[in-house]
Motif scaffolding. Structure first.
Motif, PDB file in Angstrom:
ATOM      1  N   LEU A 108      29.478  30.460  36.559  1.00 14.05           N
ATOM      2  CA  LEU A 108      30.899  29.870  36.181  1.00 14.05           C
ATOM      3  C   LEU A 108      31.491  30.874  35.170  1.00 14.05           C
ATOM      4  CD1 LEU A 108      32.574  27.475  36.477  1.00 14.05           C
ATOM      5  CD2 LEU A 108      31.331  26.070  35.044  1.00 14.05           C
ATOM      6  N   MET A 109      32.369  31.575  35.451  1.00 13.44           N
ATOM      7  CA  MET A 109      32.486  32.727  34.584  1.00 13.44           C
ATOM      8  C   MET A 109      34.331  33.099  34.772  1.00 13.44           C
ATOM      9  SD  MET A 109      31.000  36.427  34.402  1.00 13.44           S
ATOM     10  CE  MET A 109      29.834  36.093  33.125  1.00 13.44           C
ATOM     11  N   ILE A 110      34.859  33.587  33.703  1.00 11.87           N
ATOM     12  CA  ILE A 110      35.937  34.518  33.857  1.00 11.87           C
ATOM     13  C   ILE A 110      35.538  35.712  33.315  1.00 11.87           C
ATOM     14  CG2 ILE A 110      38.547  34.541  33.331  1.00 11.87           C
ATOM     15  CD1 ILE A 110      38.484  31.620  32.758  1.00 11.87           C
ATOM     16  N   LYS A 111      35.719  36.923  34.317  1.00  7.32           N
ATOM     17  CA  LYS A 111      35.076  38.008  33.754  1.00  7.32           C
ATOM     18  C   LYS A 111      35.801  38.915  32.710  1.00  7.32           C
ATOM     19  CE  LYS A 111      31.454  38.872  37.317  1.00  7.32           C
ATOM     20  NZ  LYS A 111      31.113  39.790  38.335  1.00  7.32           N
ATOM     21  N   SER A 112      37.251  38.910  33.011  1.00 11.69           N
ATOM     22  CA  SER A 112      38.181  39.839  32.575  1.00 11.69           C
ATOM     23  C   SER A 112      38.582  39.041  31.292  1.00 11.69           C
ATOM     24  CB  SER A 112      39.318  40.557  33.546  1.00 11.69           C
ATOM     25  OG  SER A 112      39.979  39.256  33.791  1.00 11.69           O
ATOM     26  N   GLY A 113      39.415  39.685  30.146  1.00 11.57           N
ATOM     27  CA  GLY A 113      40.097  39.222  29.214  1.00 11.57           C
ATOM     28  C   GLY A 113      39.205  39.081  27.975  1.00 11.57           C
ATOM     29  N   GLY A 114      37.898  39.378  27.967  1.00  8.66           N
ATOM     30  CA  GLY A 114      37.249  39.527  26.645  1.00  8.66           C
ATOM     31  C   GLY A 114      37.123  41.003  26.389  1.00  8.66           C
ATOM     32  N   MET A 115      36.077  41.511  25.408  1.00 10.17           N
ATOM     33  CA  MET A 115      35.781  42.773  24.998  1.00 10.17           C
ATOM     34  C   MET A 115      35.139  43.475  26.024  1.00 10.17           C
ATOM     35  SD  MET A 115      37.646  43.356  22.289  1.00 10.17           S
ATOM     36  CE  MET A 115      38.994  42.218  23.197  1.00 10.17           C
ATOM     37  N   ARG A 116      34.267  42.918  26.625  1.00 10.28           N
ATOM     38  CA  ARG A 116      33.243  43.441  27.873  1.00 10.28           C
ATOM     39  C   ARG A 116      34.310  43.942  29.095  1.00 10.28           C
ATOM     40  NH1 ARG A 116      28.717  45.641  27.663  1.00 10.28           N
ATOM     41  NH2 ARG A 116      27.919  43.569  26.462  1.00 10.28           N
ATOM     42  N   CYS A 117      35.154  43.291  29.378  1.00  7.90           N
ATOM     43  CA  CYS A 117      36.297  43.718  30.321  1.00  7.90           C
ATOM     44  C   CYS A 117      37.633  43.286  29.840  1.00  7.90           C
ATOM     45  CB  CYS A 117      35.804  43.018  31.472  1.00  7.90           C
ATOM     46  SG  CYS A 117      36.652  43.466  33.011  1.00  7.90           S
ATOM     47  N   PRO A 118      38.066  43.953  28.974  1.00  9.20           N
ATOM     48  CA  PRO A 118      39.747  43.541  28.425  1.00  9.20           C
ATOM     49  C   PRO A 118      40.607  43.310  29.391  1.00  9.20           C
ATOM     50  CG  PRO A 118      38.835  45.475  27.798  1.00  9.20           C
ATOM     51  CD  PRO A 118      37.745  45.098  28.471  1.00  9.20           C
ATOM     52  N   LYS A 119      40.757  44.479  30.232  1.00  8.92           N
ATOM     53  CA  LYS A 119      41.919  44.582  31.202  1.00  8.92           C
ATOM     54  C   LYS A 119      41.635  43.825  32.405  1.00  8.92           C
ATOM     55  CE  LYS A 119      43.196  49.296  29.709  1.00  8.92           C
ATOM     56  NZ  LYS A 119      43.405  50.644  29.994  1.00  8.92           N
ATOM     57  N   ARG A 120      42.832  43.477  33.035  1.00  9.36           N
ATOM     58  CA  ARG A 120      42.897  42.597  34.184  1.00  9.36           C
ATOM     59  C   ARG A 120      42.342  43.486  35.103  1.00  9.36           C
ATOM     60  NH1 ARG A 120      45.555  37.848  35.142  1.00  9.36           N
ATOM     61  NH2 ARG A 120      45.887  38.392  37.414  1.00  9.36           N
ATOM     62  N   GLN A 121      41.775  43.003  36.091  1.00  7.85           N
ATOM     63  CA  GLN A 121      40.963  43.852  37.319  1.00  7.85           C
ATOM     64  C   GLN A 121      41.746  44.066  38.596  1.00  7.85           C
ATOM     65  OE1 GLN A 121      37.890  45.785  36.294  1.00  7.85           O
ATOM     66  NE2 GLN A 121      38.905  45.038  34.614  1.00  7.85           N
ATOM     67  N   GLU A 122      42.500  43.029  38.940  1.00 13.81           N
ATOM     68  CA  GLU A 122      43.579  43.005  40.065  1.00 13.81           C
ATOM     69  C   GLU A 122      42.466  43.038  41.136  1.00 13.81           C
ATOM     70  OE1 GLU A 122      46.326  42.120  39.391  1.00 13.81           O
ATOM     71  OE2 GLU A 122      46.981  42.334  37.360  1.00 13.81           O
ATOM     72  N   ASP A 123      41.437  42.352  41.177  1.00 14.93           N
ATOM     73  CA  ASP A 123      40.280  42.428  42.384  1.00 14.93           C
ATOM     74  C   ASP A 123      40.355  41.543  43.389  1.00 14.93           C
ATOM     75  OD1 ASP A 123      39.340  41.079  40.458  1.00 14.93           O
ATOM     76  OD2 ASP A 123      37.392  42.116  40.197  1.00 14.93           O
ATOM     77  N   LEU A 124      41.237  40.678  43.457  1.00 13.73           N
ATOM     78  CA  LEU A 124      41.300  39.455  44.060  1.00 13.73           C
ATOM     79  C   LEU A 124      41.092  39.887  45.874  1.00 13.73           C
ATOM     80  CD1 LEU A 124      42.037  36.488  44.455  1.00 13.73           C
ATOM     81  CD2 LEU A 124      44.653  37.464  45.050  1.00 13.73           C
TER      82      LEU A 124
END
Length: 333
Positions: free
Chosen positions: A191-207
């Motif tokens: 249960l996660m939102i991976k992007s947006g924090g410091m681990r993965c700051p940029k949107r990944q656009e990987d839909l």
């Protein structure tokens, strides 16, 4: 020193998404299927320009308008959200100013989901029993719908937005008992939102869309429903047993069980597995959906108002979900 819940209020956004609205977007579903599977008739959704802080302000103002606690009596503010206005500053600091609270108070955020209300009560009780505060304002607010992809049929049927305000004090209507808390970070990715924090700051656009047509993306909330269900069945029954034990009670001593309102199917499965009589198990889901950290205080307020909870009763509350994180306690009304 004892810590008691003094009052509870909640606020719901004006916008309502009904099952009919969901079916228009997903015609392969039906209103009857949503009700039978999820147990939700409608859910409130925050406006595009409405944030968790905005909702929390309205919930707190509702509480102050009831007159049981004055805003100048608050000497600690706890704010639970996973939808903060900013990475920094702390949203609780913004709330202090917007609510016109005194400046000589403590104010902190904490990031938790479905167990957040129980954890907040544990923090508030600790502050009161340690003599650090006498009146703690616990705010919960979530706008999970902002984290959902428009094509996410499953999660859009489940989640609603809301905010609640609770005052914990040295006097009140329900004494807070002993806590059982737990954490298992090995389930974080379920249960996660991976992007947006410091681990993965940029949107990944990987839909992409899985074999069932469900959207999967680092930029939106992802929930592995089967794993979350398994986690719940594995951890919640022992949590209830441990909570009863640490409060020196047995299951028959509990007048009402108020669990996190995840979805109807999960709640019914848990109730039957733990052999809890239906009349002792409270549901408060149909008109709100799963509002994350808000579900338990909304249920408590409703149960007090409809007389499902009354003076002299013992209520076991349990929250569980994202993290993984879980917690429970007993409230003595």
């Amino acid at each position: 020193m004892k810590a008691l819940i003094k009052s509870i209020c909640y606020y719901l956004p004006v916008k309502i998404v009904t099952n009919e609205d969901i079916v228009r977007d997903f015609p392969e579903w039906s209103v009857e299927k949503i009700v039978s599977k999820v147990g939700v008739n409608k859910r409130h959704v925050a406006a595009n320009d409405e944030t968790a802080v905005d909702l929390a302000v309205k919930a707190a103002e509702c509480l102050f308008e009831e007159g049981k606690t004055e805003r100048n009596e608050i000497d600690y503010l706890l704010f639970c959200t996973q939808s903060p206005d900013y990475i920094l500053p702390t949203s609780a600091c913004i709330l202090q100013e917007r609510l016109g609270l005194r400046k000589n108070i403590g104010a902190i955020d904490y990031n938790l989901g479905c167990s957040g209300y129980v954890y907040g009560l544990s923090l508030a009780k600790g502050l009161i029993c340690a003599g650090i505060a006498r009146n703690v304002l616990l705010l919960t607010a979530e706008t999970y719908n902002k984290h959902l992809h428009p094509k996410d049929k499953g999660n859009r049927t489940i989640f609603g937005d809301a905010a609640t305000a609770t005052v914990i004090s040295t006097e009140g209507i329900a004494e807070i008992g002993n806590f059982c808390l737990g954490t298992d970070g090995s389930g974080a990715e379920n249960l996660m939102i991976k992007s947006g924090g410091m681990r993965c700051p940029k949107r990944q656009e990987d839909l992409y869309f899985d074999e069932n047509g469900n959207p999967c993306s680092s930029d939106y909330l992802y929930m592995n429903g089967s794993e979350i269900f398994t986690f719940t069945l594995d951890y919640v029954p022992p949590l209830v047993v441990d909570t009863l034990r640490c409060n020196e009670l047995c299951q028959e001593d509990i007048d009402k069980f108020v669990f996190h309102q995840a979805n109807k199917y999960m709640l019914n499965f848990l109730r039957k597995k733990m052999k809890i009589d239906p009349e002792r198990f409270y549901y408060s889901l149909a008109e709100y959906g799963n509002t994350v950290s808000n579900t338990i205080p909304i249920a408590l307020r409703n149960a007090i108002e409809d007389k499902s909870i009354s003076t002299g009763q013992r209520i076991l509350i349990a929250g569980f979900g994202v993290g993984y994180s879980w917690g429970a306690t007993v409230l003595n009304f």
